[in-house]
Design an enzyme around this catalytic site. Structure first.
Site, short mmCIF file in Angstrom:
data_model
loop_
_atom_site.label_atom_id
_atom_site.label_comp_id
_atom_site.label_asym_id
_atom_site.label_seq_id
_atom_site.Cartn_x
_atom_site.Cartn_y
_atom_site.Cartn_z
CD GLU A 160 31.43 22.87 13.97
OE1 GLU A 160 32.53 22.52 14.45
OE2 GLU A 160 30.85 23.89 14.28
NE ARG B 296 30.26 24.39 20.85
CZ ARG B 296 31.38 25.09 21.05
NH1 ARG B 296 31.69 26.10 20.26
NH2 ARG B 296 32.19 24.77 22.03
CG HIS C 237 34.55 25.48 15.44
ND1 HIS C 237 33.55 24.71 15.97
CD2 HIS C 237 34.87 26.37 16.41
CE1 HIS C 237 33.28 25.11 17.21
NE2 HIS C 237 34.07 26.12 17.49
C1 GLV Z 1 35.22 26.94 20.75
O1 GLV Z 1 34.26 26.85 20.04
C2 GLV Z 1 35.17 26.89 22.16
O2 GLV Z 1 34.11 26.59 22.74
O3 GLV Z 1 36.20 27.12 22.79
#
Ligand code: GLV
Length: 324
Positions: free
Chosen positions: A267, A238, A286
């Protein structure tokens, strides 16, 4: 009897037929997530919510939910959801662990290798017409094979990263809240070390912790100061685990050599972020779990959780089993 109502906050990469048989579904079809006000309005009349990590599900929202029986998140992480608030309202929260482990570990490796061997810079160089001849010292990077890899957070994804590292004959250090069983350490050829030692000794540091109060800005000035000037940081967990100002400082002053981020704080990364001015950072939007097969499995798992919740059954993948 009328069917339960479900709100799905984005188009999903799977079929909804099974769900359609038992529920009346509304799907938010825009590319951007539903604004908070829309969520607040929807939550008041629905029985099930299928959401993504881009949806903020906070206490205020949950307190407005009078008929909500289940929240199903299509992600393994759930830091966007106020879990204590959901639990206090007896709402089970589902997530999608396991199915994205390999895809995310693969992507951490893709970033590690791209940063080490300067793949993105090389592509920019070629497209700019700079490739004029073979040069002995062009775009050099460090060795990956035989280097020391530091894994911060040793859950499913951290361990999958270690499995891949074995093939590169790396020395593998890890740090985690819990030390794993000696048999597992042995089979993965990993060594448990204190966080500070991992920072000092690793050539590559890869982050695989969830975001929590304890891990918020876990990487900041003090940590970058301890890392090797030749080291490369990889973050597929994260964004907020890394302090972006501290990272900019570290990258721009040569405290560390490079970074590859799949996640940022916030983000999406603002286009005026100082990080975007640097050549020694790679930033992906991401994509950790973004293989077709994985995203389909995540969507199916999220639907499975949602349907169980609507039926009043225990969620197969529940974040807060205390509700039962
Ligand atoms: C992606 O970042 C997830 O947590 O699945």
């Amino acid at each position: 009897m009328s069917q339960p109502k479900v709100f799905i906050t984005r188009r999903l990469p799977t079929q909804l037929e099974q769900l359609q048989e038992i529920a009346s579904i509304e799907v938010w079809t825009e590319r951007q997530p539903p604004p908070y006000e829309i969520l607040l309005e929807k939550i008041q009349s629905i029985d099930g919510l299928l959401c993504l990590l881009t949806d903020r599900i906070d206490r205020q929202l949950l307190e407005a939910a009078t008929s909500l029986k289940v929240i199903s998140q299509m992600a393994v992480g759930y830091d966007n959801i106020d879990i204590p608030a959901a639990t206090s309202q007896q709402i089970p929260v589902g997530h999608t662990p396991g199915v994205l482990t390999d895809a995310t570990a693969d992507f951490a490796w893709a970033l590690l290798m791209a940063a080490a061997r300067r793949v993105v810079e090389a592509d920019r160089f070629t497209r700019a017409g700079e490739w004029r001849t073979w040069e002995p010292d062009l775009l050099l990077g460090p060795n990956i094979t035989g280097a020391t890899l530091g894994i911060v957070g040793f859950g499913r994804i951290g361990q999958a990263v270690a499995r891949r590292a074995k093939g590169f004959e790396m020395r593998i250090l890890y740090t985690s809240r819990h030390r794993c069983e000696p048999e597992l350490e042995q089979s993965l050829a990993v060594e448990f070390v204190a966080f500070d030692r991992l920072l000092c000794e690793s050539d590559f540091v890869t982050i695989h912790t969830p975001l929590s109060e304890d891990t918020y800005h876990l990487f900041s000035d003090r940590e970058f100061e301890q890392m090797k000037p030749s080291s490369i940081l990889i973050n597929t967990s994260r964004g907020a685990v890394v302090d972006p100002d501290g990272l900019y400082q570290a990258l721009s002053t040569g405290q560390i050599a490079g970074a590859a981020l799949d996640v940022t704080e916030p983000e999406p990364i603002p286009m005026d972020s100082s990080l975007l001015t640097l050549d020694n950072v790679i930033i992906a939007p991401h994509l950790g779990s973004a293989s077709r097969q994985t995203r389909e499995k995540m969507a199916n798992m999220a639907i499975e959780n949602l349907m169980a919740g609507l039926r009043g059954d225990r969620l197969p993948y529940c974040v807060n089993p205390e509700v039962y």
